[in-house]
Design an enzyme around this catalytic site. Structure first.
Site, PDB file in Angstrom:
ATOM      1  N   GLY A  29     -31.103 -48.339 -32.127  1.00 54.97           N
ATOM      2  CA  GLY A  29     -30.438 -47.502 -32.871  1.00 54.97           C
ATOM      3  C   GLY A  29     -29.263 -47.094 -32.969  1.00 54.97           C
ATOM      4  O   GLY A  29     -28.624 -46.621 -34.409  1.00 54.97           O
ATOM      5  N   ARG A  51     -29.028 -40.269 -24.169  1.00 59.13           N
ATOM      6  CA  ARG A  51     -28.194 -40.906 -25.354  1.00 59.13           C
ATOM      7  C   ARG A  51     -29.210 -40.489 -26.188  1.00 59.13           C
ATOM      8  O   ARG A  51     -30.458 -40.063 -25.895  1.00 59.13           O
ATOM      9  CB  ARG A  51     -28.386 -42.108 -24.241  1.00 59.13           C
ATOM     10  CG  ARG A  51     -28.285 -43.143 -25.954  1.00 59.13           C
ATOM     11  CD  ARG A  51     -29.895 -43.281 -26.364  1.00 59.13           C
ATOM     12  NE  ARG A  51     -29.535 -44.811 -27.456  1.00 59.13           N
ATOM     13  CZ  ARG A  51     -30.153 -44.840 -28.652  1.00 59.13           C
ATOM     14  NH1 ARG A  51     -31.768 -44.550 -28.245  1.00 59.13           N
ATOM     15  NH2 ARG A  51     -30.569 -45.720 -29.263  1.00 59.13           N
ATOM     16  N   VAL A  52     -28.771 -40.618 -27.480  1.00 57.53           N
ATOM     17  CA  VAL A  52     -29.806 -39.839 -28.570  1.00 57.53           C
ATOM     18  C   VAL A  52     -29.064 -41.298 -29.455  1.00 57.53           C
ATOM     19  O   VAL A  52     -27.873 -41.475 -29.714  1.00 57.53           O
ATOM     20  CB  VAL A  52     -29.060 -38.969 -29.221  1.00 57.53           C
ATOM     21  CG1 VAL A  52     -29.994 -38.357 -30.813  1.00 57.53           C
ATOM     22  CG2 VAL A  52     -29.387 -37.736 -28.019  1.00 57.53           C
ATOM     23  N   GLY A  53     -30.133 -41.613 -29.970  1.00 58.88           N
ATOM     24  CA  GLY A  53     -30.616 -43.113 -30.910  1.00 58.88           C
ATOM     25  C   GLY A  53     -30.015 -42.327 -32.204  1.00 58.88           C
ATOM     26  O   GLY A  53     -30.371 -41.418 -33.161  1.00 58.88           O
ATOM     27  N   ASP A  54     -31.046 -43.109 -33.445  1.00 55.88           N
ATOM     28  CA  ASP A  54     -31.248 -42.817 -34.519  1.00 55.88           C
ATOM     29  C   ASP A  54     -32.394 -42.040 -35.188  1.00 55.88           C
ATOM     30  O   ASP A  54     -32.281 -42.007 -36.400  1.00 55.88           O
ATOM     31  CB  ASP A  54     -31.158 -44.669 -35.663  1.00 55.88           C
ATOM     32  CG  ASP A  54     -32.570 -44.974 -35.255  1.00 55.88           C
ATOM     33  OD1 ASP A  54     -33.524 -44.929 -36.416  1.00 55.88           O
ATOM     34  OD2 ASP A  54     -32.151 -45.241 -34.487  1.00 55.88           O
ATOM     35  N   THR A  78     -39.768 -47.913 -31.639  1.00 57.50           N
ATOM     36  CA  THR A  78     -39.797 -46.448 -32.356  1.00 57.50           C
ATOM     37  C   THR A  78     -41.529 -46.303 -33.537  1.00 57.50           C
ATOM     38  O   THR A  78     -42.106 -47.535 -32.995  1.00 57.50           O
ATOM     39  CB  THR A  78     -38.609 -46.300 -33.724  1.00 57.50           C
ATOM     40  OG1 THR A  78     -37.651 -47.051 -33.253  1.00 57.50           O
ATOM     41  CG2 THR A  78     -38.843 -44.756 -34.392  1.00 57.50           C
TER      42      THR A  78
END
Length: 309
Positions: free
Chosen positions: A223, A197-200, A169
Site C-alpha cells: 500500500g 493505518r490506512v493504505g492505498d 486486497t
C-alpha cells in the site's frame, strides 16, 4: 451494444499454499461469475464491481471483509473504495470495523453523500444511519489470521515488515453494455499494522480509478508503495499517452518497482472491452469474464478458460 467485461483480482501474494490454491481459484471464479451475470442482466458496471467484490469480502480466503488480516491489537480494520467512470463519482471508507461489507458502505458514500471519503467513527455513524448492520468484530477474525499475526510479531516488528508478505486486497473492474466503466477495491490492510493505518485501497487514484474516456483500474500490492506513485492513475496516464492496457500496466508496475522497490498487481479494462492483468508479486489470483468465457489464473503462465453457461 458495448462488449460487457468484468475482471477481478484476489490480491498480490508472496505465495499461496497448495491447500488454499483451489479454494482461492474457486472464490475468484464465483466473484467473476456474479459480476458478469449482473452485466448480462443489464446491470451497471458499478453494480457489477460491487457485486463481485462483495463475494470476495464474504470469502475467508481473501484479505477483505471476513478474512481480513489483523492489526497489532488483533483487530480488523478495513478500507474500501468504488468509482463510476461515467461522471467520476466516487466513494471510500477507511478504518471501518464490525461490518461485513465495506464496499457496500463505500457505495453508499458515493450515492448518498456529497463527500468522497468517510473514516472511522464518521463512517460507522453513517453506516448505522443507512441501516448497515454491525456484527461482532470477532466474526471477521479467522484462525488463519490469528496465527499470521502471532508469526509476524515473532519474526519482526512492523517497521521491517517484508513488502511481499503484505499484498492482499480484492478488486474488480467492469464495462457495462452502455460503455460505462467502474472499479471497486477492498482490503483488511497489512498484518500487524498500527491501529488507524490506512493504505492505498480507499485512496482514489492509488487503489483504483475509473474514467469512461480512458479506462478502469484496480490495484493490489504494498500500500505505501502504491500511494507514493499513485499507481492506478499512473497506469491510466500511460493509456492516455497511447500505450495499450498491457503496456500501461507493465510500465506503471515497473516504475513502482524501480522507484520504491514496491511490488503489486493491476487489472484494467476499457470501454472497447479490452482487458489486462499484470503483476510483479510472486502470484495474483485473477479472473476475467467476456463473451461467455471466463479466463483465470494465479501464477505466471497458468491460465485456464472455461465456458460460462
Amino acid at each position: 451494444m458495448n462488449p460487457i467485461v468484468v475482471v477481478v483480482h484476489g490480491g498480490g501474494a508472496s505465495s499461496i499454499s497448495k491447500d488454499r490454491k483451489e479454494r482461492v481459484r474457486q472464490g475468484i471464479l464465483r466473484a467473476a461469475t456474479v459480476g458478469y451475470n449482473i452485466l448480462k442482466q443489464g446491470g451497471s458496471a458499478v453494480d457489477a464491481v460491487e457485486g463481485a467484490v462483495t463475494v470476495l469480502e464474504d470469502d475467508p480466503d481473501f484479505n477483505a471483509g471476513c478474512g481480513s488480516v489483523l492489526n497489532e491489537n488483533g483487530e480488523v480494520e478495513m478500507d474500501a473504495s468504488i468509482m463510476n467512470g461515467k461522471d467520476l463519482s466516487a466513494g471510500a471508507v477507511s478504518a471501518v470495523r464490525c461490518i461485513a461489507n465495506p464496499i457496500k458502505l463505500a457505495r453508499l458514500v458515493m450515492d448518498k453523500t456529497p463527500h468522497c471519503f468517510l473514516t472511522d467513527q464518521g463512517a460507522a455513524k453513517f453506516a448505522a444511519a443507512n441501516g448497515i448492520p454491525t456484527i461482532p468484530g470477532q466474526q471477521l477474525v479467522t484462525e488463519r489470521n490469528r496465527k499470521r499475526l502471532e508469526k509476524e510479531k515473532l519474526e519482526k516488528d512492523a517497521q521491517k515488515a517484508d513488502c511481499q508478505n503484505n499484498l492482499g486486497t480484492v478488486g474488480a473492474v467492469a464495462v457495462d453494455c452502455q460503455g460505462n466503466l467502474a472499479y471497486a477495491t477492498s482490503t483488511g490492510g497489512i498484518v500487524n499494522k498500527m491501529p488507524g493505518r490506512v493504505g492505498d485501497t480507499p485512496c482514489i487514484g492509488s487503489g483504483g480509478y475509473a474514467d469512461n474516456d480512458i479506462g478502469a483500474v484496480s490495484t493490489t500490492g504494498h500500500g505505501e508503495s502504491i500511494l507514493k506513485v499513485n499507481l492506478a492513475r499512473l497506469a491510466l496516464f500511460h493509456v492516455e499517452q497511447g500505450k495499450s492496457l498491457e503496456e500501461a500496466a507493465n510500465a506503471s508496475l515497473g516504475h513502482m518497482k524501480s522507484k520504491v522497490k514496491g511490488v503489486g498487481g493491476i487489472i484494467m479494462v476499457n470501454k472497447a472491452g479490452e482487458w489486462a492483468v499484470k503483476w510483479t508479486s510472486t502470484s495474483m489470483p485473477w479472473g476475467a469474464a467476456k463473451d461467455g468465457k471466463l479466463h483465470s489464473g494465479i501464477d505466471f503462465g497458468d491460465t485456464s478458460i472455461i465456458n460460462l453457461s
